[in-house]
Design a protein around this motif. Structure first.
Motif, short mmCIF file in Angstrom:
data_model
loop_
_atom_site.label_atom_id
_atom_site.label_comp_id
_atom_site.label_asym_id
_atom_site.label_seq_id
_atom_site.Cartn_x
_atom_site.Cartn_y
_atom_site.Cartn_z
N HIS A 289 0.82 -1.21 0.00
CA HIS A 289 0.00 0.00 0.00
C HIS A 289 0.86 1.27 0.00
CE1 HIS A 289 -4.25 -1.50 1.20
NE2 HIS A 289 -3.65 -2.36 0.40
N SER A 290 2.16 1.13 -0.03
CA SER A 290 3.04 2.30 -0.13
C SER A 290 3.59 2.35 -1.56
CB SER A 290 4.18 2.21 0.88
OG SER A 290 5.18 1.32 0.42
N GLU A 291 4.34 3.40 -1.85
CA GLU A 291 4.89 3.55 -3.19
C GLU A 291 6.24 2.85 -3.36
OE1 GLU A 291 6.73 7.95 -2.26
OE2 GLU A 291 5.02 7.76 -3.57
N VAL A 292 6.69 2.12 -2.33
CA VAL A 292 7.91 1.32 -2.43
C VAL A 292 7.51 -0.14 -2.29
CG1 VAL A 292 10.18 0.81 -1.46
CG2 VAL A 292 9.33 3.17 -1.46
N TRP A 293 7.79 -0.91 -3.33
CA TRP A 293 7.47 -2.34 -3.32
C TRP A 293 8.77 -3.14 -3.28
CZ3 TRP A 293 3.60 -2.39 -8.03
CH2 TRP A 293 2.42 -1.73 -7.66
#
Length: 181
Positions: A97-101
């Protein structure tokens, strides 16, 4: 400059064919030329598409090809749109759910740079529903087709290398691959 013009044309063709609420996920590393880093935003900004969000793929590892730069273990995924896209964020596991996967790269000896299924799955789950159409204009080893089929999405894959098209056809056990010369 020739490469950038080609990419702008490809992006504009994708702009032309996506629905108003559609999404494009464009994975592209920065490129070095004459000791300068050139980011894809240099040419993406010249296309008709909007950068809706930047997703950082933390590959968690990477080969160290160059000794004069820091270890490149991230890649950018540009979430490109015409306008406001369909978004199904709750379809993703909470850790995405964050912009870092953080996702390990795929280890596949049949293709030099295969995407991990989890990476592709995130993009598809985030922006499509069952029976939606997914297009991959650089199909490569077929990860997008495999994940689309698994998630009950229709798909179109485009690939210039016949070897990779045959590999995808065999992986999916399909007979409706059409090779256009």
């Amino acid at each position: 400059s020739e490469y950038q013009e080609w990419m702008i044309n490809v992006l504009n063709e994708m702009y032309r064919i996506i629905k108003p609420d559609g999404s494009i996920f464009f994975n592209h590393k920065g490129r070095r030329h004459k000791n300068k880093l050139h980011l894809p935003t240099d040419f993406i900004s010249k296309s008709k598409l909007n950068v809706y969000q930047l997703i950082i793929w933390n590959r968690l590892s990477s080969p160290n090809i160059r000794k004069d730069v820091l270890l490149p273990c991230t890649e950018h995924i540009y979430w490109l749109t015409k306008s406001k896209p369909k978004v199904f964020k709750n379809n993703l596991p909470k850790e995405f759910h964050s912009e870092v996967w953080s996702i390990n790269p795929e280890r596949n000896t049949n293709h030099p740079a295969p995407f991990p299924q989890r990476l592709v799955e995130n993009c598809i789950l985030l922006t499509t529903e069952e029976n939606d159409l997914v297009l991959d204009p650089y199909l490569g080893s077929g990860t997008t087709a495999i994940v689309s089929k698994k998630l009950n999405r229709r798909f179109i894959g485009i690939e210039i290398d016949k070897k990779y098209m045959e590999m995808t056809k065999n992986l999916l056990d399909i007979n409706y691959v059409r090779i256009v010369e």
